[in-house]
Enzyme design. Structure first.
Site, mmCIF file in Angstrom:
data_model
loop_
_atom_site.group_PDB
_atom_site.id
_atom_site.type_symbol
_atom_site.label_atom_id
_atom_site.label_comp_id
_atom_site.label_asym_id
_atom_site.label_seq_id
_atom_site.Cartn_x
_atom_site.Cartn_y
_atom_site.Cartn_z
ATOM 1 N N SER A 208 -66.459 -24.755 -30.595
ATOM 2 C CA SER A 208 -67.032 -23.931 -29.532
ATOM 3 C C SER A 208 -67.637 -24.761 -28.406
ATOM 4 C CB SER A 208 -68.078 -22.962 -30.105
ATOM 5 O OG SER A 208 -69.027 -23.653 -30.895
ATOM 6 N N HIS A 265 -73.027 -25.709 -27.043
ATOM 7 C CA HIS A 265 -72.379 -24.857 -26.052
ATOM 8 C C HIS A 265 -72.799 -25.254 -24.636
ATOM 9 C CE1 HIS A 265 -72.006 -21.450 -29.258
ATOM 10 N NE2 HIS A 265 -71.295 -22.515 -29.541
#
Length: 289
Positions: A208, A265
């Site tokens: 991610s 992220h």
């Protein structure tokens, strides 16, 4: 495919028979009303044939047929055909699948400890982490990158894999396989270290952080040097950014989806925007030269 007007007739003229003939012959067409006239629109490729057909059969003689080239239809490439042009993307996904199998999607700690950012050992109910400097001194440099291949659960792997396939192919088609591999490693390194620096010693993993790097790269690159490959639907960009904010709020963890690597992220997104800025400016300057 562009459409052009092949007929303009008064409103009093009866085009119904001819339109029915076109429908039976499966000829793409539409009729509009403009300035007191009926206008027949067809693809430019078959305009001459339709004019000839109307000259012969203005009333739409049902007993006559004229061969008109059918409009070409788009055939979506098969997965194998897409993979030929996205080998680096497929390679990263294959590695993720292999690691997922070897680690039992996070349940096999004995295997997973070789791929985590920090080496560890389990003593009773506690996990003892080895300092990163010690691992690097022992030559275990791969730990800086390999957490991106670790996934915890099939949903985690499936969602990350789907988005990597979507974003990775875009970059590979535009900038090549080597650049995609390089960007993936860079985004993995930055996002992994950001998570470690923010959250301290812990078990984390997944693509991610890399995905947010790819997203930021495409986003800023496209703003500076527009190209079809990086033209993301606006809804995708908004959804990913909103999801980032929701995760940072702690709501996802509160409802039982586990801890989210928010620092990974954010770190991935920032470094991706930076590479997109550099790449976009370079391509913009090259086009202007």
């Amino acid at each position: 495919m562009s459409a052009i007007a092949v007929l303009r007739v008064p409103l009093a003229a009866d085009l119904s028979g001819f339109v029915k003939l076109l429908q039976r012959m499966q000829v793409p067409h539409r009729v509009s009303e403009e300035a007191g006239e009926q206008v027949l629109w067809v693809p430019s490729e078959i305009s001459d044939d339709v004019r000839s057909l109307y000259e012969r059969f203005p009333a739409g003689d049902p007993d006559q047929q004229l061969e008109i080239p059918a409009s070409p239809t788009f055939k979506r490439p098969s997965f194998a055909e897409q993979l030929k042009h996205a080998r680096a993307t497929g390679f990263i996904l294959l590695l993720s699948l292999i690691v997922g199998g070897l680690t039992f999607l996070g349940d096999n700690l004995d295997t997973m400890r070789w791929l985590t950012f920090l080496d560890f050992r389990v003593v009773g109910d506690y996990i003892h982490f080895t300092p990163l400097a010690d691992s690097l001194a022992a030559g275990q440099w791969w730990r800086l990158f390999t957490p991106m291949l670790i996934h915890f659960g099939i949903l985690h792997l499936a969602m990350n894999g789907m988005w990597y396939w979507e974003l990775g192919r875009r970059i590979e088609s535009r900038q090549g396989s080597i650049n995609l591999i390089g960007l993936t490693l860079l985004f993995g390194l930055v996002s992994n270290y950001a998570q470690f620096a923010w959250g301290g010693p812990s078990l984390f993993g997944g693509l991610s952080g890399v995905l947010y790097g790819l997203l930021g790269h495409c986003w800023i690159f496209q703003l500076l040097a527009p190209n079809p490959a990086y033209r993301l639907p606006r809804g995708v960009l908004v959804m990913m950014l909103v999801w980032l904010l929701v995760c940072m709020s702690g709501l996802i963890s509160m409802i039982g989806f586990g801890e989210i690597a928010n620092a990974a992220h954010v770190g991935g997104l920032l470094i991706g925007c930076f590479t997109g800025l550099l790449g976009g400016l370079y391509n913009r300057r090259k086009l202007a030269a």
